[in-house]
Enzyme design. Structure first.
Site, short mmCIF file in Angstrom:
data_model
loop_
_atom_site.label_atom_id
_atom_site.label_comp_id
_atom_site.label_asym_id
_atom_site.label_seq_id
_atom_site.Cartn_x
_atom_site.Cartn_y
_atom_site.Cartn_z
N GLY A 160 -88.95 -26.56 54.73
CA GLY A 160 -89.82 -27.27 55.49
C GLY A 160 -89.47 -27.41 57.00
O GLY A 160 -89.75 -28.71 57.21
N ALA A 210 -87.57 -15.17 59.23
CA ALA A 210 -87.50 -16.46 58.90
C ALA A 210 -89.01 -17.02 59.01
O ALA A 210 -89.83 -16.60 60.05
CB ALA A 210 -86.86 -17.40 59.87
N GLY A 211 -89.54 -18.07 58.13
CA GLY A 211 -90.84 -18.42 58.22
C GLY A 211 -91.06 -19.95 58.22
O GLY A 211 -90.42 -20.45 57.47
N HIS A 212 -92.02 -20.44 59.23
CA HIS A 212 -92.11 -21.70 59.06
C HIS A 212 -93.78 -22.07 58.67
O HIS A 212 -94.52 -21.38 59.32
CB HIS A 212 -92.11 -22.61 60.36
CG HIS A 212 -90.56 -22.27 60.69
ND1 HIS A 212 -89.41 -22.65 59.89
CD2 HIS A 212 -89.73 -22.13 61.85
CE1 HIS A 212 -88.32 -22.60 60.39
NE2 HIS A 212 -88.73 -22.27 61.62
N ARG A 214 -71.68 -3.49 70.09
CA ARG A 214 -71.97 -3.43 71.42
C ARG A 214 -72.75 -2.14 71.64
O ARG A 214 -72.51 -1.52 72.61
CB ARG A 214 -70.53 -3.19 72.17
CG ARG A 214 -70.02 -4.69 72.28
CD ARG A 214 -68.30 -4.56 72.49
NE ARG A 214 -67.40 -3.96 71.59
CZ ARG A 214 -66.34 -3.73 71.40
NH1 ARG A 214 -65.60 -4.56 72.55
NH2 ARG A 214 -65.93 -3.38 70.36
N GLN A 259 -83.82 -19.91 58.51
CA GLN A 259 -82.96 -19.83 57.02
C GLN A 259 -82.31 -21.28 56.72
O GLN A 259 -82.88 -22.19 57.32
CB GLN A 259 -81.90 -18.61 57.06
CG GLN A 259 -82.59 -17.28 57.27
CD GLN A 259 -82.92 -16.71 58.59
OE1 GLN A 259 -82.03 -17.16 59.59
NE2 GLN A 259 -83.73 -15.85 58.79
N THR A 301 -77.80 -14.34 55.42
CA THR A 301 -78.55 -13.70 56.51
C THR A 301 -77.54 -13.00 57.28
O THR A 301 -76.21 -13.09 57.11
CB THR A 301 -79.26 -14.59 57.14
OG1 THR A 301 -80.32 -13.79 58.03
CG2 THR A 301 -78.62 -15.85 57.88
N ARG A 316 -92.94 -13.00 49.09
CA ARG A 316 -92.24 -13.13 47.79
C ARG A 316 -92.50 -14.53 47.20
O ARG A 316 -91.99 -15.52 47.71
CB ARG A 316 -90.96 -12.59 47.89
CG ARG A 316 -90.68 -11.27 48.16
CD ARG A 316 -89.23 -10.80 48.23
NE ARG A 316 -88.79 -11.48 49.41
CZ ARG A 316 -87.39 -10.86 49.81
NH1 ARG A 316 -86.80 -10.26 49.08
NH2 ARG A 316 -86.72 -11.63 50.95
N ARG A 333 -90.80 -17.71 45.53
CA ARG A 333 -89.67 -18.25 45.57
C ARG A 333 -88.89 -18.57 44.30
O ARG A 333 -89.71 -18.96 43.38
CB ARG A 333 -89.40 -19.33 46.49
CG ARG A 333 -89.95 -19.02 47.70
CD ARG A 333 -89.91 -20.38 48.74
NE ARG A 333 -90.23 -20.09 50.07
CZ ARG A 333 -91.28 -20.81 50.67
NH1 ARG A 333 -91.87 -21.80 50.22
NH2 ARG A 333 -91.78 -20.35 51.81
N GLY A 391 -90.86 -36.15 53.16
CA GLY A 391 -92.44 -35.58 53.21
C GLY A 391 -92.91 -35.78 51.96
O GLY A 391 -92.54 -35.58 50.93
#
Length: 427
Positions: free
Chosen positions: A15, A39-41, A142, A223, A238, A302, A304, A412
Site C-alpha cells: 500500500g 511495480a504497481g500502486h 555496460r 516492490q 527483483t 495475478r 496474491r 490504514g
C-alpha cells in the site's frame, strides 16, 4: 534534512501508493528510485481509483513534482501510455521529470525476459516478463541504453548493435527464435525521443538543489524489502534495491541527507510470484484475506498469495533499512476474525529462530510459530483517531509495533485517501 524514504517492508504490494499519496500534498518532490513497470500502486482519491505502474504516486498531488530517478528502468511506451491515461482523466502531468541517466527497456529486453522465463520451466522466478531483469543486466554489463542516448542517433545505433551481437546469438541458437533487426529497434526508440524530451532533466542536480533549499523530498521505493536483490529472498527477488540504500544510488543523493525512513506494512502478509513464504495460507482464511483485501496485483493481474502477519520479516526490514516509522495498512481487512494469528518466530529443524535466517535453505524450511491475538468485529473504516479503534484492534497494533521494532505512526483503515489514522506526523 527534509528527505524521507518510503518503502515496502514485506514482499511489496503493502500500500505504498496510499502512503505516498497521503504525504504528497505536504512534499515538494516525489521520486521513484528503482524498479520499472513491474511495480504497481493503487491510489484512491474520492470515488476515483488510479493504478500507477511507473509514475511516482505524487503525480496525483497538485504542486508536487514527480521524478523518475536514474535508478529506474523505463519502458517508453508504458510511460507515455500512463501519462496519456492520466491526462485524459484531467491529471496534470507536465511537471514530471525523467532522469537522462535512467535506462531504457528495449524491445529485445522484453523478448529475452519472456523466453528465458519459459525456458526455466519449474525453476522459473515468477518475473512479470516486462524486461526489467534483462535491462538491469545490460546496465551492469555496460551495454545498456539510457534515456539520453535517444538524442544521439549514432551512439544509440552503436549501442543497439553491440547489445544485439550477443542477444541475437542467444535468441537464434539457444531459444530457436528469430533474430531482431538493429534498424527496427533504433527506429522504434528514436520515435520516443521528441515525446519524452519535455520531461528529461538532470534529476540529480534538481534534487540536491531542492534539498539545499529546504524543499521536502520523498523517495518512493517499488516492490519491497524481501524482494531486494541483495537483502531479499534470493533468487526469488527483483533486479534492483528497493531498500533504503537504493534511494541514495537510484536518485543521486547522499545518505546524510535522509532524515526519515518509513516502512509500509500490511496488517497481514502477501506475496506475488514464486519463492518461500512461511505464513502462506491455503485454507478458507487465506481465501478470505484475498477476497476482502482485493489481493490482485495492480501490474501483474495475478492473485496474491496471502498469509498472516510475520513479525520476523518486519524486524528484519527495520534492521536493514534503518526504519524510523511504520505505516500499517489494511487493518480493516482483519475485521471479523475472532482470533488473529501472528508469526512471532520460526521453527527450523526443531529449533526456535526469532530472526530471519541468512541461509536460503533454512528459510525454505522455516515453519511459523504463531501467537494468537484477540480479534474484533466492529467496522473501523470511520475511525479518525487511534482511540476510535476497538480495544482489540488497538492491542493488535500495539503488539505489532512492539514485535517489529519501530513505532507505527499511521494506520490504514480503508482504501480511501481519507481513511487513514495519523498517530504521529511523518513531517
Amino acid at each position: 534534512m527534509p528527505a524521507l524514504v518510503l518503502l515496502g517492508a514485506q514482499w511489496g504490494d503493502e500500500g505504498k501508493g496510499k502512503a505516498t499519496d497521503l504525504l504528497g500534498g505536504s512534499v515538494d518532490y516525489v521520486v521513484r528510485y528503482q524498479g520499472g513497470n513491474n511495480a504497481g500502486h493503487t491510489v484512491v482519491v474520492g470515488d476515483q481509483k488510479y493504478a500507477l505502474h511507473l509514475l511516482p504516486s505524487g503525480i496525483l498531488s497538485p504542486g508536487c513534482t514527480p521524478v523518475i530517478g536514474n535508478g529506474v528502468v523505463v519502458d517508453p511506451s508504458v510511460l507515455l501510455s500512463e501519462l496519456s491515461g492520466l491526462n485524459e482523466r484531467g491529471v496534470d502531468t507536465s511537471k514530471l521529470l525523467l532522469s537522462g541517466n535512467a535506462h531504457i527497456i528495449t524491445p529485445y529486453n522484453v523478448t529475452v525476459d519472456k523466453v528465458t522465463e519459459r525456458f526455466l520451466g519449474k525453476r522459473k522466478i515468477g518475473t512479470t516478463g516486462r524486461g526489467i531483469g534483462p535491462t538491469y543486466a545490460d546496465k551492469i554489463n555496460r551495454v545498456g541504453i539510457r534515456v539520453q542516448d535517444l538524442y544521439d542517433e549514432s551512439i544509440l545505433t552503436q549501442k543497439v548493435e553491440a547489445a544485439l551481437d550477443v542477444k541475437n546469438q542467444i535468441l537464434t541458437k539457444l531459444y530457436n527464435r528469430r533474430a531482431i533487426a538493429v534498424d527496427q529497434v533504433v527506429e522504434e526508440l528514436l520515435g520516443y525521443a521528441d515525446k519524452l524530451a519535455p520531461y528529461v532533466a538532470d534529476t540529480v542536480l534538481v534534487l540536491n538543489q531542492a534539498l539545499e533549499e529546504d524543499k521536502v523530498v520523498l523517495f518512493e521505493g517499488g516492490q519491497g524489502t524481501l524482494l531486494d536483490i541483495d537483502h531479499g529472498t534470493y533468487p526469488f527477488v527483483t533486479s534492483s534495491n528497493p531498500t533504503a540504500g537504493g534511494a541514495c544510488t537510484g536518485a543521486g543523493v547522499g545518505p546524510t541527507k535522509i532524515s526519515r525512513v518509513i516502512g509500509i506494512l500490511k496488517a497481514y502478509t502477501t506475496r506475488v510470484g514464486a519463492g518461500p513464504f512461511p505464513t502462506e495460507l491455503f485454507d478458507e482464511d487465506g481465501e478470505a484475506l484475498r477476497r476482502i483485501g482485493g489481493e490482485r496485483g495492480v501490474t501483474t493481474g495475478r492473485d496474491r498469495r496471502c498469509g498472516w502477519f510475520d513479525a520476523v520479516i518486519a524486524r528484519y526490514a527495520t534492521r536493514v533499512n534503518g526504519l524510523t516509522d511504520f505505516f500499517l495498512t489494511k487493518l480493516d481487512v482483519l475485521t471479523g476474525w475472532e482470533q488473529i494469528p501472528v508469526c512471532v518466530a520460526y521453527e527450523i529443524d526443531g529449533k526456535r529462530v526469532e530472526e530471519l535466517p541468512y541461509s536460503q535453505t533454512d528459510f525454505h524450511h522455516a515453519k511459523p510459530v504463531y501467537e494468537m491475538l484477540p480479534g474484533w468485529s466492529e467496522d473501523i473504516s470511520k475511525a479518525k483517531s487511534f482511540s476510535d479503534l476497538p480495544k482489540n484492534a488497538q492491542s493488535y497494533v500495539k503488539a505489532l509495533e512492539e514485535m517489529s521494532g519501530a513505532p507505527i505512526s499511521a494506520i490504514g483503515v480503508g482504501p480511501g485517501r481519507d481513511e487513514t489514522i495519523e498517530v504521529n506526523s511523518f513531517l
